[in-house]
Design a protein around this motif. Structure first.
Motif, PDB file in Angstrom:
ATOM      1  N   ILE A 298       0.843  -1.208   0.000  1.00 23.82           N
ATOM      2  CA  ILE A 298       0.000   0.000   0.000  1.00 23.82           C
ATOM      3  C   ILE A 298       0.875   1.254   0.000  1.00 23.82           C
ATOM      4  CG2 ILE A 298      -1.618   1.343   1.400  1.00 23.82           C
ATOM      5  CD1 ILE A 298      -2.857  -1.312   2.298  1.00 23.82           C
ATOM      6  N   ILE A 299       1.884   1.257   0.854  1.00 28.04           N
ATOM      7  CA  ILE A 299       2.787   2.421   0.899  1.00 28.04           C
ATOM      8  C   ILE A 299       3.540   2.561  -0.424  1.00 28.04           C
ATOM      9  CG2 ILE A 299       4.872   3.326   2.025  1.00 28.04           C
ATOM     10  CD1 ILE A 299       3.847   2.173   4.633  1.00 28.04           C
ATOM     11  N   TYR A 300       3.930   1.422  -0.991  1.00 24.02           N
ATOM     12  CA  TYR A 300       4.665   1.428  -2.261  1.00 24.02           C
ATOM     13  C   TYR A 300       3.858   2.080  -3.380  1.00 24.02           C
ATOM     14  CZ  TYR A 300       7.584  -0.472  -6.018  1.00 24.02           C
ATOM     15  OH  TYR A 300       8.419  -0.619  -7.100  1.00 24.02           O
ATOM     16  N   ASN A 301       2.529   1.957  -3.299  1.00 26.04           N
ATOM     17  CA  ASN A 301       1.661   2.488  -4.355  1.00 26.04           C
ATOM     18  C   ASN A 301       0.975   3.792  -3.969  1.00 26.04           C
ATOM     19  OD1 ASN A 301       2.051   0.353  -6.294  1.00 26.04           O
ATOM     20  ND2 ASN A 301       0.809  -0.952  -4.978  1.00 26.04           N
ATOM     21  N   THR A 302       1.350   4.366  -2.839  1.00 24.32           N
ATOM     22  CA  THR A 302       0.733   5.619  -2.398  1.00 24.32           C
ATOM     23  C   THR A 302       1.627   6.801  -2.764  1.00 24.32           C
ATOM     24  OG1 THR A 302      -0.334   4.463  -0.544  1.00 24.32           O
ATOM     25  CG2 THR A 302      -0.185   6.870  -0.408  1.00 24.32           C
TER      26      THR A 302
ATOM     27  N   LEU B 236       2.907   9.311  -0.150  1.00 20.86           N
ATOM     28  CA  LEU B 236       4.014   8.876   0.712  1.00 20.86           C
ATOM     29  C   LEU B 236       5.291   8.640  -0.089  1.00 20.86           C
ATOM     30  CD1 LEU B 236       2.120   6.390   3.101  1.00 20.86           C
ATOM     31  CD2 LEU B 236       2.828   8.750   3.562  1.00 20.86           C
ATOM     32  N   GLY B 237       5.321   9.166  -1.292  1.00 18.15           N
ATOM     33  CA  GLY B 237       6.521   9.046  -2.112  1.00 18.15           C
ATOM     34  C   GLY B 237       6.581   7.788  -2.941  1.00 18.15           C
ATOM     35  N   ALA B 238       5.547   6.927  -2.826  1.00 17.55           N
ATOM     36  CA  ALA B 238       5.499   5.666  -3.587  1.00 17.55           C
ATOM     37  C   ALA B 238       6.798   4.886  -3.420  1.00 17.55           C
ATOM     38  CB  ALA B 238       5.189   5.962  -5.046  1.00 17.55           C
ATOM     39  N   SER B 239       7.332   4.348  -4.531  1.00 19.32           N
ATOM     40  CA  SER B 239       8.531   3.505  -4.433  1.00 19.32           C
ATOM     41  C   SER B 239       9.776   4.294  -4.050  1.00 19.32           C
ATOM     42  CB  SER B 239       8.772   2.798  -5.765  1.00 19.32           C
ATOM     43  OG  SER B 239       8.961   3.761  -6.806  1.00 19.32           O
ATOM     44  N   ASP B 240       9.759   5.608  -4.281  1.00 18.54           N
ATOM     45  CA  ASP B 240      10.927   6.430  -3.929  1.00 18.54           C
ATOM     46  C   ASP B 240      10.975   6.776  -2.449  1.00 18.54           C
ATOM     47  OD1 ASP B 240      11.756   6.483  -6.574  1.00 18.54           O
ATOM     48  OD2 ASP B 240      10.533   8.245  -7.036  1.00 18.54           O
ATOM     49  N   GLY B 241       9.857   6.640  -1.773  1.00 13.40           N
ATOM     50  CA  GLY B 241       9.829   6.999  -0.359  1.00 13.40           C
ATOM     51  C   GLY B 241       9.775   8.505  -0.155  1.00 13.40           C
ATOM     52  N   ILE B 242      10.124   8.923   1.034  1.00 14.23           N
ATOM     53  CA  ILE B 242      10.137  10.345   1.377  1.00 14.23           C
ATOM     54  C   ILE B 242      11.585  10.763   1.590  1.00 14.23           C
ATOM     55  CG2 ILE B 242       9.364  12.088   3.027  1.00 14.23           C
ATOM     56  CD1 ILE B 242       7.043  10.245   3.754  1.00 14.23           C
ATOM     57  N   ILE B 243      12.008  11.755   0.848  1.00 14.57           N
ATOM     58  CA  ILE B 243      13.392  12.233   0.961  1.00 14.57           C
ATOM     59  C   ILE B 243      13.386  13.683   1.442  1.00 14.57           C
ATOM     60  CG2 ILE B 243      14.213  10.679  -0.837  1.00 14.57           C
ATOM     61  CD1 ILE B 243      14.120  13.013  -2.781  1.00 14.57           C
TER      62      ILE B 243
END
Length: 341
Positions: free
Chosen positions: A134-138, A141-148
């Motif tokens: 879910i986080i990966y596709n949100t 929340l930065g999706a696969s890149d995350g939050i930088i």
């Protein structure tokens, strides 16, 4: 007179003291030599040691193997990152991460504790995979890149503060937090509730006959393990400046389990040693070859075959047997505490 469980925990305190002294010595050496890389690496090892602590609370004390404990580590990391993007407050980030991990662990515990054994393991793995996906596709929340781009925080203590950008300063803060988490869990195991957890591992069916709810004890242990993992995860974005879905992956959970097995299941302090050993092996060998996981796998199998009680368990075997060890020690302690009440 202390029972053998208390003797073992007191021996573990000595190993923790040795661990802290060694960590402080290496940190001072790293600071004097100006080697910030290894200080940052040691800080990361301590953070993942917190995740291993949470795994050991479940596996070592209640006998429940969780392959999804990284779920709460990642939730704590994301909650901490989102709060720091708004306020840059260390304490608020820790409180927010702790609250988020408690809520998540409570909901996860309602699902996972409906089953036992291998089914519990698979449910925890499934929970982590679902939330991670879910986080990966949100996108928010930065999706696969995350939050930088997470800002650097200052850890305030009244009129004094320590910047997370200071390698040695943040190292000592993380070391203190992990030591406090260890102390809290060690104290918990010395209480009648801790004896209930150990009794669950020994023989869960007998626990209700002693007047305790095994399900409630497992739930509390599961939520506490989630809290420890979440608070440890909250420190990660302060160190690295980013979070990503990889923090919730099976790899992170698996590494925590391997750390516990190497250090010694049920010892708590063994999780700290195991995590440091694993991070050092992966870092040193990883700089030489991309096939370093082969060595990690071989080490894992060697630990199972030749050191089933881990490094700390091997040290415990050298302790004098001041009283006969009994598999029913925990149950006797519960009975005695019940009679006293």
């Amino acid at each position: 007179m202390h029972d053998r469980q208390s003797q073992i925990m007191r021996a573990n305190h000595f190993f923790l003291l040795a661990f802290c002294v060694g960590a402080i010595g290496l940190a001072v050496y790293g600071s004097v030599s100006g080697d910030a890389f290894y200080l940052r690496l040691a800080t990361e090892a301590l953070i993942f040691a917190g995740l291993a602590l949470s795994v050991d609370l479940l596996l070592g004390c209640t006998g429940a193997l969780s392959l999804g404990q990284a779920l709460y580590f990642g939730i704590g990391a994301y909650a901490s990152a989102l709060i720091m993007l708004e306020t840059s407050s260390f304490w608020l980030a820790m409180v927010g991460a702790g609250g988020a991990s408690i809520v998540a662990a409570f909901l996860g515990g309602l699902i996972a504790n409906r089953v036992r054994g291998v089914y519990f393991t698979l449910i925890t793995l499934g929970l982590a995979q679902v939330v991670g996906k879910i986080i990966y596709n949100t996108r928010e929340l930065g999706a696969s890149d995350g939050i930088i781009g997470i800002p650097i925080v200052n850890v305030g203590f009244g009129q004094w503060s320590v910047s997370a950008a200071s390698p040695i300063g943040f190292f000592f803060i993380v070391l203190a937090i992990i030591a406090i988490l260890y102390g809290f869990l060690a104290y918990l195991l010395e209480t009648p509730f801790g004896r209930v957890l150990i009794a669950i591992k020994t023989n869960e069916r007998r626990v209700p006959f002693l007047g305790y709810s095994a399900w409630r004890a497992r739930m509390i242990a599961y939520v506490l393990a989630g809290l420890v993992a979440g608070l440890s995860g909250a420190l990660y974005p302060m160190l690295r400046g980013f979070v990503s879905p990889e923090l919730l992956s099976f790899s992170a959970s698996g590494n925590a389990v391997v750390s516990v097995l190497i250090g010694g299941v049920g010892t708590l302090v063994g999780a700290l040693y195991g995590s440091v050993i694993l991070v050092v092996i992966k870092s040193v060998l990883g700089s030489w070859t991309e096939h370093h996981l082969i060595v990690v796998g071989a080490l894992f199998m060697a630990s199972i075959l030749f050191l089933p009680r881990g490094l700390i368990g091997l040290a415990h075997s050298r302790l004098p047997a001041q009283m006969p060890e009994s598999q029913e020690t925990a149950s006797r302690s519960i009975s005695l505490s019940q009679e006293a009440s």
